[in-house]
Design an enzyme around this catalytic site. Structure first.
Site, short mmCIF file in Angstrom:
data_model
loop_
_atom_site.label_atom_id
_atom_site.label_comp_id
_atom_site.label_asym_id
_atom_site.label_seq_id
_atom_site.Cartn_x
_atom_site.Cartn_y
_atom_site.Cartn_z
CB SER A 197 -0.83 -0.05 1.06
OG SER A 197 -1.98 0.75 0.93
CE LYS A 206 -5.56 -1.92 0.26
NZ LYS A 206 -6.14 -0.47 0.42
CD GLU A 255 6.45 3.23 -12.10
OE1 GLU A 255 5.57 4.32 -12.48
OE2 GLU A 255 6.18 1.97 -12.01
#
Length: 496
Positions: free
Chosen positions: A327, A352, A338
């Site tokens: 999460s 999740k 990224e």
């Protein structure tokens, strides 16, 4: 690990009270791994207004008005009236209503949508403070079992040897098989100084064992920092709670004063927490204007959170993660990977990728349900897939050894799987128990006596009590000191 707060709205208006990796309860966003729950944690749930109000107060006229306006509820009210008026003994109206709500939410088939009654919500609200009383571990409900997500650092649960994925089968002799995590919490929690007996099935074993844990006061600390060699600092974040960002910044300032040249951010076994904290921490490393996280509603409409201007840490960074990183941890890892090119080391994360919101009702009950999914900066939905690390690194085999029941005593001629586990532990930390076969022979006794002497314990040659606890503590220290994932991060940061 959770401290209760008024959450800063970090997404657009439709994302108020939403954590793309966590669930907000009374302005509090929490994560669930299947049904992530701390041993002090109770899931929060809220109901749909007029209908619940009418049922709760048993107003037949009000019920009929609502039923006429919403014909899809006719069957529900008919069943309620039949049971209330004709069941062979008096019914508990609150239980009927709570059961109906539970059934409705369970029918979604969503492990992250839940109901909590007034009593359960009250127990939770008592938990979300700067500290709590309990054994200090997070649990989840998975496939009908209550499973340990992660023990809190320094807690009685950790000191007793509880590990992620251990199953808790019974509490004080009462089976909790098939019980919801929030109900299990009510049994396991308790006042400081009291004890609770847990029946455990270790993750790597089919053999069960019992352990008695003394509850304690568990402070909520979420950031732990240490300076390693060559100016490499390691900062562990155990969850994203109310003060995590401030703790993290303070830790970095402390490390900077000690000559920090590069940084390892340890997100292993971090189940998540408050979204705004994850975003603020990510903002320290993601360049201004680049994406941190995106959310997408049922109509496909996307919104995004981008990095703002401000102080940035421009030093080499690596992130540690594993299957317990979920999460908010995954949001942070994805954002830094990224949008800032930071490498990920360890194991694939949990996966999740949904967003929950929660609302409380006047009677104290709550409903929590999924409203959206979150995406990485590149637009990937990692739900049930997780995030793959750049460098996959396993921990040593002895890191997955099961716990040993300290309430049992083992002596010469005894044979058991726990004796074999003890022999493996002794061997891992440098003591020779002879053949590792589960037989407590003279060599095993000699190894135990040597261990007791060097650890300043009473030398008896038998294994149990303080000797067992200290043996598991020394193994945990061994795992930390020989951590191959940390070593790989150091290697990557050093450019080797």
């Amino acid at each position: 690990m959770y401290t209760g707060m008024k959450v800063v709205n970090v997404l657009e208006e439709e994302k108020k009270n939403v954590d793309s990796s966590t669930e907000q309860i009374n302005g509090y966003i929490r994560i669930k791994k299947f049904k992530f729950v701390m041993l002090i944690f109770v899931l929060v749930f809220a109901t749909a207004g007029v209908t619940t109000f009418a049922l709760a107060f048993g107003d037949k006229k009000a019920v009929n008005v609502v039923a006429n306006n919403r014909p899809e509820f006719n069957k529900l009210y008919a069943v309620y009236d039949k049971l209330e008026g004709n069941y062979y003994k008096d019914v508990n109206k609150d239980k009927l209503i709570n059961g109906a709500i539970n059934g409705m939410v369970d029918a979604l088939g969503d492990p992250y949508s839940d109901y909590m009654s007034e009593d359960e919500a009250k127990q939770f609200n008592e938990s979300i403070s700067s500290s709590f009383e309990g054994i200090g571990a997070e649990i989840q409900e998975k496939d009908g079992f209550i499973v340990v997500v992660s023990p809190i650092k320094g807690s009685p649960a950790e000191k007793s040897g509880l590990k992620p994925n251990d199953k808790i089968l019974a509490v004080d002799g009462k089976s909790i098989r098939g019980m919801s995590a929030n109900k299990a919490v009510l049994l396991i929690r308790g006042k400081k100084g009291t004890s609770v007996k847990l029946t455990i099935q270790p993750a790597s074993s089919k053999v069960t064992t019992e352990m008695t844990i003394v509850r304690d006061n568990i402070p909520i600390n979420t950031v732990y920092a240490e300076m390693m060699q060559n100016g490499i600092a390691k900062v562990q974040i155990t969850s994203f709670s109310e003060n995590t960002y401030n703790e993290f910044v303070k830790a970095l300032d402390d490390m900077d004063k000690k000559g920090m040249k590069s940084l390892i951010i340890d997100l292993r076994q971090n189940p998540g927490g408050l979204l705004d904290q994850a975003i603020k921490i990510s903002n320290l490393f993601v360049p201004e204007g680049k994406k941190i996280v995106q959310t997408e509603d049922r109509k496909g409409k996307r919104e995004q959170e981008v990095a703002e201007s401000g102080n940035k840490f421009n030093i080499p960074v690596a992130i540690l993660m594993d299957e317990g990183s979920a999460s908010a941890s995954e949001i942070t890892a994805a954002a830094l990977h990224e949008s800032a090119g930071i490498p990920l080391i360890g194991h694939k994360s949990f996966g999740k990728g949904t967003v929950q919101t929660a609302t409380a009702f006047k009677d104290g009950s709550n409903i929590k349900f999924t409203v959206a999914k979150w995406l990485t900066p590149d637009g990937e939905w990692i739900h049930e897939k997780g995030i793959q690390p750049d460098f996959n690194v396993d921990l040593p085999k002895y890191a997955s050894l099961p716990i040993i029941n300290p309430d049992k005593k083992w002596k010469v001629s005894d044979v058991s799987s726990e004796v074999k586990t003890a022999e493996q532990m002794l061997k891992a930390i440098g003591y020779n128990p002879g053949k590792v076969d589960g037989l407590y022979d003279k060599q095993t006794k000699n190894a135990v006596e040597k261990f007791q002497k060097e650890e300043h314990l009473k030398v008896t040659g038998t294994l149990g009590g303080d000797t067992t606890l200290q043996l598991m503590n020394k193994l945990r220290d061994k795992i930390i000191s020989d951590d191959p994932q940390v070593k790989k991060a150091v290697e990557v940061l050093s450019g080797k």
